[in-house]
Design an enzyme around this catalytic site. Structure first.
Site, PDB file in Angstrom:
ATOM      1  N   GLY A 230      25.843  -7.553  16.466  1.00  0.00           N
ATOM      2  CA  GLY A 230      25.669  -8.310  15.213  1.00  0.00           C
ATOM      3  C   GLY A 230      26.268  -9.714  15.272  1.00  0.00           C
ATOM      4  N   ASP A 231      26.073 -10.418  14.177  1.00  0.00           N
ATOM      5  CA  ASP A 231      26.493 -11.825  14.083  1.00  0.00           C
ATOM      6  C   ASP A 231      28.010 -11.998  14.249  1.00  0.00           C
ATOM      7  OD1 ASP A 231      26.007 -14.658  13.172  1.00  0.00           O
ATOM      8  OD2 ASP A 231      27.357 -13.985  11.584  1.00  0.00           O
ATOM      9  N   LEU A 232      28.776 -11.199  13.545  1.00  0.00           N
ATOM     10  CA  LEU A 232      30.236 -11.358  13.602  1.00  0.00           C
ATOM     11  C   LEU A 232      30.759 -11.079  15.008  1.00  0.00           C
ATOM     12  CD1 LEU A 232      32.864 -11.867  11.960  1.00  0.00           C
ATOM     13  CD2 LEU A 232      33.023  -9.399  11.663  1.00  0.00           C
ATOM     14  N   ALA A 233      30.228 -10.009  15.619  1.00  0.00           N
ATOM     15  CA  ALA A 233      30.672  -9.663  16.974  1.00  0.00           C
ATOM     16  C   ALA A 233      30.330 -10.788  17.946  1.00  0.00           C
ATOM     17  CB  ALA A 233      30.013  -8.351  17.414  1.00  0.00           C
TER      18      ALA A 233
ATOM     19  N   ARG B 275      22.458   0.464  17.085  1.00  0.00           N
ATOM     20  CA  ARG B 275      21.230   1.246  17.269  1.00  0.00           C
ATOM     21  C   ARG B 275      20.308   0.639  18.320  1.00  0.00           C
ATOM     22  NH1 ARG B 275      19.290   0.703  11.316  1.00  0.00           N
ATOM     23  NH2 ARG B 275      19.879  -1.357  12.037  1.00  0.00           N
TER      24      ARG B 275
ATOM     25  N   LYS C 297      35.767  -7.197   5.786  1.00  0.00           N
ATOM     26  CA  LYS C 297      35.456  -7.456   4.381  1.00  0.00           C
ATOM     27  C   LYS C 297      33.937  -7.427   4.196  1.00  0.00           C
ATOM     28  CE  LYS C 297      34.583 -12.145   3.120  1.00  0.00           C
ATOM     29  NZ  LYS C 297      34.922 -13.400   2.532  1.00  0.00           N
TER      30      LYS C 297
ATOM     31  N   ASP D 155      41.760  -9.421   6.849  1.00  0.00           N
ATOM     32  CA  ASP D 155      41.516 -10.631   6.074  1.00  0.00           C
ATOM     33  C   ASP D 155      41.863 -11.746   7.044  1.00  0.00           C
ATOM     34  OD1 ASP D 155      41.719 -12.958   4.592  1.00  0.00           O
ATOM     35  OD2 ASP D 155      42.177 -11.856   2.763  1.00  0.00           O
ATOM     36  N   HIS D 156      40.828 -12.404   7.608  1.00  0.00           N
ATOM     37  CA  HIS D 156      41.115 -13.285   8.731  1.00  0.00           C
ATOM     38  C   HIS D 156      41.987 -14.483   8.351  1.00  0.00           C
ATOM     39  CE1 HIS D 156      37.456 -15.264   7.223  1.00  0.00           C
ATOM     40  NE2 HIS D 156      37.971 -16.364   7.720  1.00  0.00           N
TER      41      HIS D 156
ATOM     42  N   ASP E  42      34.080 -12.957  -3.426  1.00  0.00           N
ATOM     43  CA  ASP E  42      33.951 -13.308  -2.010  1.00  0.00           C
ATOM     44  C   ASP E  42      35.209 -14.001  -1.479  1.00  0.00           C
ATOM     45  OD1 ASP E  42      32.234 -13.390   0.323  1.00  0.00           O
ATOM     46  OD2 ASP E  42      32.122 -15.561   0.049  1.00  0.00           O
TER      47      ASP E  42
ATOM     48  N   HIS F 263      41.005 -13.666   0.074  1.00  0.00           N
ATOM     49  CA  HIS F 263      41.705 -14.753   0.779  1.00  0.00           C
ATOM     50  C   HIS F 263      42.694 -15.519  -0.107  1.00  0.00           C
ATOM     51  CE1 HIS F 263      38.756 -13.829   3.709  1.00  0.00           C
ATOM     52  NE2 HIS F 263      37.778 -14.533   3.185  1.00  0.00           N
TER      53      HIS F 263
ATOM     54  N   LYS G 266      31.580 -24.055  -2.948  1.00  0.00           N
ATOM     55  CA  LYS G 266      30.634 -24.449  -1.895  1.00  0.00           C
ATOM     56  C   LYS G 266      30.056 -25.823  -2.213  1.00  0.00           C
ATOM     57  CE  LYS G 266      29.835 -19.990  -0.279  1.00  0.00           C
ATOM     58  NZ  LYS G 266      30.449 -19.916   1.035  1.00  0.00           N
TER      59      LYS G 266
HETATM   60  P1  NAP Z   1      24.796  -8.174  11.167  1.00  0.00           P
HETATM   61  O1  NAP Z   1      24.583  -9.402  11.955  1.00  0.00           O
HETATM   62  O2  NAP Z   1      23.749  -7.712  10.229  1.00  0.00           O
HETATM   63  O3  NAP Z   1      25.139  -7.011  12.196  1.00  0.00           O
HETATM   64  C1  NAP Z   1      25.196  -5.667  11.813  1.00  0.00           C
HETATM   65  C2  NAP Z   1      25.449  -4.831  13.046  1.00  0.00           C
HETATM   66  O4  NAP Z   1      25.465  -3.460  12.656  1.00  0.00           O
HETATM   67  C3  NAP Z   1      24.390  -4.969  14.118  1.00  0.00           C
HETATM   68  O5  NAP Z   1      25.021  -4.928  15.380  1.00  0.00           O
HETATM   69  C4  NAP Z   1      23.526  -3.753  13.904  1.00  0.00           C
HETATM   70  O6  NAP Z   1      22.906  -3.448  15.110  1.00  0.00           O
HETATM   71  C5  NAP Z   1      24.579  -2.729  13.497  1.00  0.00           C
HETATM   72  N1  NAP Z   1      24.046  -1.623  12.710  1.00  0.00           N
HETATM   73  C6  NAP Z   1      23.304  -1.698  11.573  1.00  0.00           C
HETATM   74  N2  NAP Z   1      23.001  -0.466  11.138  1.00  0.00           N
HETATM   75  C7  NAP Z   1      23.568   0.399  12.008  1.00  0.00           C
HETATM   76  C8  NAP Z   1      23.602   1.816  12.110  1.00  0.00           C
HETATM   77  N3  NAP Z   1      22.997   2.599  11.202  1.00  0.00           N
HETATM   78  N4  NAP Z   1      24.282   2.376  13.120  1.00  0.00           N
HETATM   79  C9  NAP Z   1      24.905   1.604  14.052  1.00  0.00           C
HETATM   80  N5  NAP Z   1      24.908   0.258  14.013  1.00  0.00           N
HETATM   81  C10 NAP Z   1      24.234  -0.328  13.007  1.00  0.00           C
HETATM   82  O7  NAP Z   1      26.137  -8.267  10.286  1.00  0.00           O
HETATM   83  P2  NAP Z   1      27.449  -9.133  10.585  1.00  0.00           P
HETATM   84  O8  NAP Z   1      27.265 -10.471   9.986  1.00  0.00           O
HETATM   85  O9  NAP Z   1      27.812  -9.035  12.012  1.00  0.00           O
HETATM   86  O10 NAP Z   1      28.529  -8.398   9.675  1.00  0.00           O
HETATM   87  C11 NAP Z   1      29.121  -7.157  10.041  1.00  0.00           C
HETATM   88  C12 NAP Z   1      30.192  -6.826   8.986  1.00  0.00           C
HETATM   89  O11 NAP Z   1      31.172  -7.844   9.000  1.00  0.00           O
HETATM   90  C13 NAP Z   1      29.665  -6.776   7.551  1.00  0.00           C
HETATM   91  O12 NAP Z   1      30.388  -5.822   6.828  1.00  0.00           O
HETATM   92  C14 NAP Z   1      29.978  -8.176   7.012  1.00  0.00           C
HETATM   93  O13 NAP Z   1      30.137  -8.173   5.624  1.00  0.00           O
HETATM   94  C15 NAP Z   1      31.301  -8.422   7.711  1.00  0.00           C
HETATM   95  N6  NAP Z   1      31.618  -9.840   7.860  1.00  0.00           N
HETATM   96  C16 NAP Z   1      30.791 -10.681   8.557  1.00  0.00           C
HETATM   97  C17 NAP Z   1      31.127 -11.999   8.714  1.00  0.00           C
HETATM   98  C18 NAP Z   1      30.260 -12.938   9.505  1.00  0.00           C
HETATM   99  O14 NAP Z   1      30.651 -14.113   9.659  1.00  0.00           O
HETATM  100  N7  NAP Z   1      29.124 -12.528  10.031  1.00  0.00           N
HETATM  101  C19 NAP Z   1      32.316 -12.508   8.152  1.00  0.00           C
HETATM  102  C20 NAP Z   1      33.154 -11.632   7.458  1.00  0.00           C
HETATM  103  C21 NAP Z   1      32.790 -10.305   7.329  1.00  0.00           C
HETATM  104  P3  NAP Z   1      21.559  -2.575  15.217  1.00  0.00           P
HETATM  105  O15 NAP Z   1      20.590  -3.167  14.269  1.00  0.00           O
HETATM  106  O16 NAP Z   1      21.198  -2.715  16.653  1.00  0.00           O
HETATM  107  O17 NAP Z   1      21.935  -1.184  14.877  1.00  0.00           O
END
Ligand code: NAP
Length: 484
Positions: free
Chosen positions: A20-23, A51, A148, A177-178, A235, A240, A331
Site C-alpha cells: 500500500g501507499d503508506l508502506a 492480497r 490512524k 501518532d507519527h 483528522d 496530533h 488545508k
Molecule cells: P492503501 O494504499 O489503500 O493500502 C492498503 C493496503 O492494504 C494494500 O497493501 C492492500 O493490498 C492491503 N489490503 C487491503 N485489503 C486487504 C485484505 N483484505 N487483506 C490483506 N491486505 C489487504 O492504504 P494506505 O494509504 O497505505 O493506508 C494504510 C493504513 O494507514 C490506513 O489505515 C490509513 O488510514 C493509514 N494511514 C495512511 C497514511 C498515508 O499516508 N497513506 C497516513 C496515515 C495513516 P491488496 O489490495 O494487495 O490486498
C-alpha cells in the site's frame, strides 16, 4: 560529530498492507534508512503481506521502485539497496480469509522479536489480530502496530480497543501518532525536563498563552471522499494537536518511561474544558489559484465538514488556569508549517518607553520544515541611538547547531518502528488516552452538528477565515504569522 546508532535486536517485521501507499512511501524507505545507518541488524527480515498475487521477487521489485521514488537520492547506495531487498519476503494473505496464514507462520523465525504492522484499513485490525492469535503466529511477546485513524468517535475507538484486547494485551499494542516520533517533539520534553531554565516559568503565572499551528498548503484532492467523512477535528485535532498540547501542558513525569509519561498526558486530556461555540471557528477553502474549492474537491456541494479549524482551549488545572491554548490547523493555507509557540507575559513593569503587550519572549518549536527551536528576547538595538529595544531570536536550528548529525535525524516513522522493536511504548498512544481524546472531541462535534453550523469560507493561500483572526484579536492577542 556522527549520531550514535544503537542497533536493535534481530526481528521479523510483518507489514500487512505491505503493497500500500503508506508502506511504499514511509515504512519501507524508513526501514532502508535504518539498515543503511547500521541500526537494523542484517539478520532482520521484513515480510510484506497483502492480497496481491506476488512472490518474494515481485515484492522486492515493488519495493525497489518505491525506494527510488521516495528516498532521497543521496541516501541510495546500490549495494545497500540490494542488501535491503534481500531481507524482504512476501506472503499472499487475505485479512478476512483463511488462505496464506500457514505460509506466514512457516516464515516466522522463532527466538526473535516479532512485530506486526497493520498498515491497512481499521476494519481489518480485528480480523488480522484474531488470525494472528488463533493460528499461533503471534505469541504473548509479539507487538502489533496500528495506524490512524484509531476510531471515528468514542464508540468506534472503544470497539477497536476491545477487538484488539481480545487477542493482545496493552503492552503489545503500539498506536502510532507519527507526530510523537518527530525529533523536536522529543526535544520538547528534553528542554522542559532536562533544564532548570524553563520549568519554573512553565505555568499560567509566566505564560500568557500558547499557540499550536499545523498548516498545510495542499488541499484534500485525491482523498476527498474519506476526508469529507472526517474533517480537521477528527483528522488532526483529536490526535496530533491534542498530543502536542499534552506534551506542553503535562506535569513532569516521575520517570521517562511509557506509563509515567502517558499517565501525565492522560491527566491533561481529562482537564480540558469543552470548547464553547464562541471559541471555535471552522472553515472551508474557496476556489483559487491552487485549485478548486473544498466543496468541489470533495464532490459534495452541501458538505458541512471543516478543512480548517481554530479554537481556544482551557486546561483546567492549577498550572494552566487562565492561560489559553489556541489551536489551528487547515488545508490550502499560506505555508506548510507546524509550530508550537509558548508566548511569555510581559515584564510586570517596563522601565523603558515601550507599550505593554509586546510579548517579546516567545519560545517557538518548529516541527516542520527545518525542525528546531527559537527563543526571542529583547535587547538594546545596537548603536548610538539611545535606548531603543528590539526583539531578536536566539536560534537553535538543528541543522546549524548539529551539522552533519542533524541530517542523520531519523524520520518519525523510522524512529517509531525502531522503538517497537526495542519494546518502548513511550511515544505511542495508550488505549485510555485515545478514548479520553474522543470523549473530549465527540461533544464538541455533536454541538456544532446540532446547531447545523456552516463553516466559514476562506481564500486559498490565506491564514484561514477572518473569524479565526478575531478569536485572538478579541483577547488582545494575535496569531503568529504562518510562514515556511
Ligand atoms: P492503501 O494504499 O489503500 O493500502 C492498503 C493496503 O492494504 C494494500 O497493501 C492492500 O493490498 C492491503 N489490503 C487491503 N485489503 C486487504 C485484505 N483484505 N487483506 C490483506 N491486505 C489487504 O492504504 P494506505 O494509504 O497505505 O493506508 C494504510 C493504513 O494507514 C490506513 O489505515 C490509513 O488510514 C493509514 N494511514 C495512511 C497514511 C498515508 O499516508 N497513506 C497516513 C496515515 C495513516 P491488496 O489490495 O494487495 O490486498
Amino acid at each position: 560529530m556522527v549520531a550514535r546508532i544503537i542497533p536493535v535486536e534481530p526481528f521479523d517485521l510483518v507489514i500487512f498492507g505491505g503493497t500500500g501507499d503508506l508502506a511504499r512511501r514511509k515504512i519501507l524507505p524508513g526501514l532502508y534508512r535504518r539498515l543503511a545507518d547500521g541500526q537494523m541488524p542484517p539478520e532482520a527480515r521484513i515480510i510484506g503481506a497483502a492480497r496481491s498475487d506476488l512472490d518474494d521477487d515481485g515484492f522486492r521489485e515493488l519495493v525497489r521502485e518505491a525506494l527510488y521514488e521516495y528516498q532521497r537520492e543521496e541516501d541510495l547506495d546500490s549495494e545497500q539497496v540490494e542488501t535491503f531487498l534481500g531481507l524482504l519476503f512476501y506472503v499472499t494473505v487475505d485479512a478476512k480469509g483463511d488462505a496464506g496464514w500457514e505460509d506466514l507462520k512457516k516464515l516466522m523465525n522463532p527466538d526473535r522479536v516479532h512485530a506486526f504492522y497493520f498498515s491497512v484499513a481499521p476494519s481489518l485490525f480485528g480480523p488480522i489480530a484474531e488470525r494472528l492469535k488463533d493460528r499461533g503466529i503471534a505469541d504473548d511477546e509479539a507487538r502489533i502496530v496500528v495506524e490512524k485513524p484509531f476510531g471515528h468517535d468514542l464508540e468506534s475507538a472503544k470497539a477497536l480497543n476491545a477487538s484488539l484486547a481480545q487477542h493482545f494485551n496493552e503492552k503489545q499494542i503500539y498506536r502510532i501518532d507519527h507526530y510523537l516520533g518527530k525529533e523536536t517533539v522529543q526535544n520538547l520534553m528534553a528542554v522542559r525536563f532536562g533544564n532548570m531554565l524553563f520549568e519554573p516559568l512553565w505555568n499560567s503565572q509566566y505564560v500568557d498563552h500558547i499557540q499550536i499551528t499545523v498548516a498545510e498548503t495542499v488541499g484534500v484532492g485525491g482523498r476527498g471522499e474519506y476526508y469529507d467523512r472526517s474533517g480537521a477535528m477528527r483528522d488532526m485535532v483529536q490526535n496530533h494537536l491534542l498530543q502536542l498540547l499534552c506534551l506542553i501542558a503535562m506535569e513532569p513525569p516521575s520517570r521517562y518511561d511509557p506509563d509515567a509519561v502517558r499517565d501525565e498526558k492522560l491527566k491533561v486530556i481529562r482537564a480540558l474544558d469543552t470548547v464553547r461555540p464562541d471559541d471555535l471557528v471552522r472553515g472551508q477553502y474557496l476556489a483559487g489559484p491552487s485549485g478548486p474549492s473544498y466543496l468541489e474537491d470533495v464532490g459534495n456541494p452541501n458538505s458541512l465538514t471543516e478543512c480548517f479549524i481554530a479554537m481556544r482551549l482551557a486546561v483546567s488545572n492549577w498550572r494552566w488556569a487562565g492561560t489559553p491554548f489556541y489551536l489551528r490547523t487547515g488545508k490550502r493555507l499560506k505555508a506548510r508549517t507546524s509550530e508550537i509557540a509558548i508566548v511569555f507575559k510581559d515584564a510586570p513593569h517596563s522601565i523603558f518607553d515601550v507599550p505593554q503587550g509586546r510579548h517579546s519572549n516567545v519560545l517557538s518549536i518548529r516541527l516542520q520544515p527545518n525542525e528546531g527551536m527559537e527563543m526571542s528576547v529583547t535587547i538594546k538595538e545596537p548603536g548610538p541611538g539611545g535606548m531603543r529595544l528590539i526583539d531578536v531570536p536566539l536560534d537553535m536550528s538543528f541543522a546549524e547547531a548539529l551539522g552533519e548529525q542533524a541530517s542523520d535525524i531519523p524520520d518519525a516513522y523510522e524512529r517509531l518502528i525502531m522503538d517497537v522493536i526495542r519494546g518502548n511504548q513511550t511515544l505511542f498512544m495508550r488505549g485510555d488516552e485515545v478514548e479520553a481524546a474522543w470523549a473530549w472531541t465527540d461533544p464538541v462535534i455533536a454541538d456544532w452538528e446540532s446547531r447545523g453550523h456552516v463553516p466559514s469560507p476562506y481564500d486559498q493561500g490565506s491564514s484561514g477565515p477572518d473569524d479565526a483572526l478575531m478569536l485572538l484579536h478579541r483577547d488582545g492577542r494575535r496569531w503568529r504569522d504562518i510562514r515556511q
